[in-house]
Each structure stands twice: as C-alpha cells, then as structure tokens.
Motif scaffolding. Structure first.
Motif, PDB file in Angstrom:
ATOM      1  N   GLY A  12      86.400  -1.845  96.225  1.00  0.00           N
ATOM      2  CA  GLY A  12      87.222  -2.224  97.376  1.00  0.00           C
ATOM      3  C   GLY A  12      86.393  -2.425  98.633  1.00  0.00           C
ATOM      4  O   GLY A  12      86.604  -3.382  99.386  1.00  0.00           O
ATOM      5  N   CYS A  13      85.427  -1.538  98.854  1.00  0.00           N
ATOM      6  CA  CYS A  13      84.535  -1.682 100.019  1.00  0.00           C
ATOM      7  C   CYS A  13      83.706  -2.953  99.921  1.00  0.00           C
ATOM      8  O   CYS A  13      83.494  -3.646 100.926  1.00  0.00           O
ATOM      9  N   MET A  14      83.242  -3.284  98.719  1.00  0.00           N
ATOM     10  CA  MET A  14      82.434  -4.491  98.550  1.00  0.00           C
ATOM     11  C   MET A  14      83.263  -5.751  98.797  1.00  0.00           C
ATOM     12  O   MET A  14      82.786  -6.711  99.404  1.00  0.00           O
ATOM     13  N   VAL A  15      84.512  -5.756  98.365  1.00  0.00           N
ATOM     14  CA  VAL A  15      85.383  -6.915  98.601  1.00  0.00           C
ATOM     15  C   VAL A  15      85.670  -7.064 100.095  1.00  0.00           C
ATOM     16  O   VAL A  15      85.612  -8.172 100.639  1.00  0.00           O
ATOM     17  N   LEU A  16      85.956  -5.952 100.770  1.00  0.00           N
ATOM     18  CA  LEU A  16      86.209  -6.020 102.206  1.00  0.00           C
ATOM     19  C   LEU A  16      84.958  -6.439 102.975  1.00  0.00           C
ATOM     20  O   LEU A  16      85.033  -7.226 103.924  1.00  0.00           O
ATOM     21  N   LEU A  17      83.800  -5.939 102.558  1.00  0.00           N
ATOM     22  CA  LEU A  17      82.542  -6.335 103.194  1.00  0.00           C
ATOM     23  C   LEU A  17      82.291  -7.824 103.015  1.00  0.00           C
ATOM     24  O   LEU A  17      81.922  -8.523 103.966  1.00  0.00           O
TER      25      LEU A  17
END
Length: 67
Positions: A12-17
């Motif tokens: 999720g953090c990678m997608v938001l980043l």
C-alpha cells in the motif's frame, strides 16, 4: 505484526508513493505502479513474495498467507 499485514502495508505504501511520484515528478513512474501490481498478482498465484521473505528475516511472525 504478522508477515501478511506487513506485506499489505508495504504494498500500500509503495502504491501511494508511486501515485505521488506520478503526480509530482513524471508519468513514467506509472511503470513503478505496474511493477508493484504485477508483483502482487504473481504473489497471489505462486505464493512467492520477496517482501515476505525480507519481513520474515526481520523477525515478523508468520501469518496465514505466507508460510
């Protein structure tokens, strides 16, 4: 935290980043978004996830999905 939750949080953090990078830097960062999505898809079918192996090495408890 279990490995399952750690992997989901990391993805999720990678997608938001990547979404932020697309907006702020360049549309070419959509390739990063595609890489994350493809990795999640192949993990769902094969059970192989490099992030899960890293989190296991860091001492996260084993969850249900990545044994």
């Amino acid at each position: 935290m279990t490995i399952d939750r750690a992997v989901l949080a990391f993805a999720g953090c990678m997608v938001l980043l990547s979404a932020a990078l697309v907006y702020l830097v360049s549309p070419w960062f959509l390739l990063f978004t595609a890489f994350v999505g493809l990795n999640m898809l192949q993990s769902a079918f094969t059970g192989f996830c490099p992030a899960a192996m890293i989190f296991k090495g860091l001492g996260c408890r084993v969850g249900e999905a990545f044994r």
